[in-house]
Design a protein around this motif. Structure first.
Motif, short mmCIF file in Angstrom:
data_model
loop_
_atom_site.label_atom_id
_atom_site.label_comp_id
_atom_site.label_asym_id
_atom_site.label_seq_id
_atom_site.Cartn_x
_atom_site.Cartn_y
_atom_site.Cartn_z
N TYR A 18 57.91 -4.98 39.55
CA TYR A 18 59.25 -5.18 39.01
C TYR A 18 59.20 -5.02 37.50
N GLN A 19 60.04 -4.15 36.97
CA GLN A 19 60.21 -3.98 35.53
C GLN A 19 61.29 -4.95 35.08
N ILE A 20 60.92 -5.93 34.27
CA ILE A 20 61.90 -6.87 33.74
C ILE A 20 62.77 -6.11 32.73
N THR B 250 53.37 -7.40 40.55
CA THR B 250 53.16 -7.17 39.12
C THR B 250 54.52 -7.03 38.47
N LEU B 251 54.75 -7.85 37.45
CA LEU B 251 55.99 -7.79 36.68
C LEU B 251 55.64 -7.29 35.28
N THR B 252 56.47 -6.40 34.74
CA THR B 252 56.23 -5.85 33.41
C THR B 252 57.36 -6.29 32.48
N GLU C 119 51.05 -11.14 38.62
CA GLU C 119 50.72 -11.01 37.20
C GLU C 119 51.90 -10.49 36.41
N VAL C 120 51.86 -10.80 35.13
CA VAL C 120 52.87 -10.34 34.18
C VAL C 120 52.14 -9.61 33.08
N LYS D 120 67.86 -15.05 32.54
CA LYS D 120 67.81 -15.23 34.00
C LYS D 120 66.54 -15.97 34.41
N THR D 121 66.62 -16.55 35.61
CA THR D 121 65.46 -17.11 36.28
C THR D 121 65.08 -16.13 37.38
N LEU D 122 63.87 -15.60 37.30
CA LEU D 122 63.38 -14.69 38.33
C LEU D 122 62.51 -15.49 39.28
#
Length: 151
Positions: free
Chosen positions: A24-26, A44-46, A71-72, A33-35
């Motif tokens: 997921y690309q933030i 994996t969040l970027t 992971e972020v 927002k709350t993800l």
């Protein structure tokens, strides 16, 4: 009736968004927002580029206990994490961990000891070029270990 008797406006409420994809690309539109992280196999969040406005903030909540890694990472080379995270454990002494300030640009929960259990949260705030402030409390199993790493 005065302005103090009015109901809170929608802009003052934090919007929630469930994340179930492996990546997921933030986005800049996720500001405030709350993800809710809900993919036990891992994700994996970027974070957005550090050219996004200063003060951009997003909160991540571990909704499901992970069996895989979550992971972020930073989108921009040279970005670093500052601040710290408290890892709370019922099985061992809880502890606080901070990024090293010189190379840590990833939060990697790749074991229960690093915050894969449900109920934890982490906030990310863009402080300026190459600087992300990280704070939160993660739920750990066993003896907590640092979730901060280099890419």
């Amino acid at each position: 009736m005065g302005r103090f008797n009015s109901p809170p406006s929608a802009r003052l409420t934090r919007k929630a968004k469930e994340i179930t994809d492996a990546t997921y690309q933030i986005l800049a539109s996720d500001h405030g927002k709350t993800l809710m992280l809900n993919r036990a196999a891992g994700m994996t969040l970027t974070l957005p580029a550090d050219t996004t406005f200063v003060g951009f903030t997003v909160k991540l909540v571990v909704r499901a206990t992970f069996t895989g890694t979550w992971e972020v990472t930073c989108e921009t080379d040279g970005d670093l994490f500052f601040g710290g995270i408290f890892l709370s454990s019922v099985a061992a002494k809880s502890d606080r961990f901070g990024p090293n300030g010189s190379s840590n640009d990833t939060l990697k929960a790749d074991s229960d000891a690093k915050g894969r259990l449900s109920g934890g949260f982490v906030n990310f705030t863009l402080m300026g070029a190459n600087e992300w402030l990280v704070d939160g409390v993660l739920a750990a199993g066993g003896t907590p270990g640092t979730p901060f790493a280099d890419t």
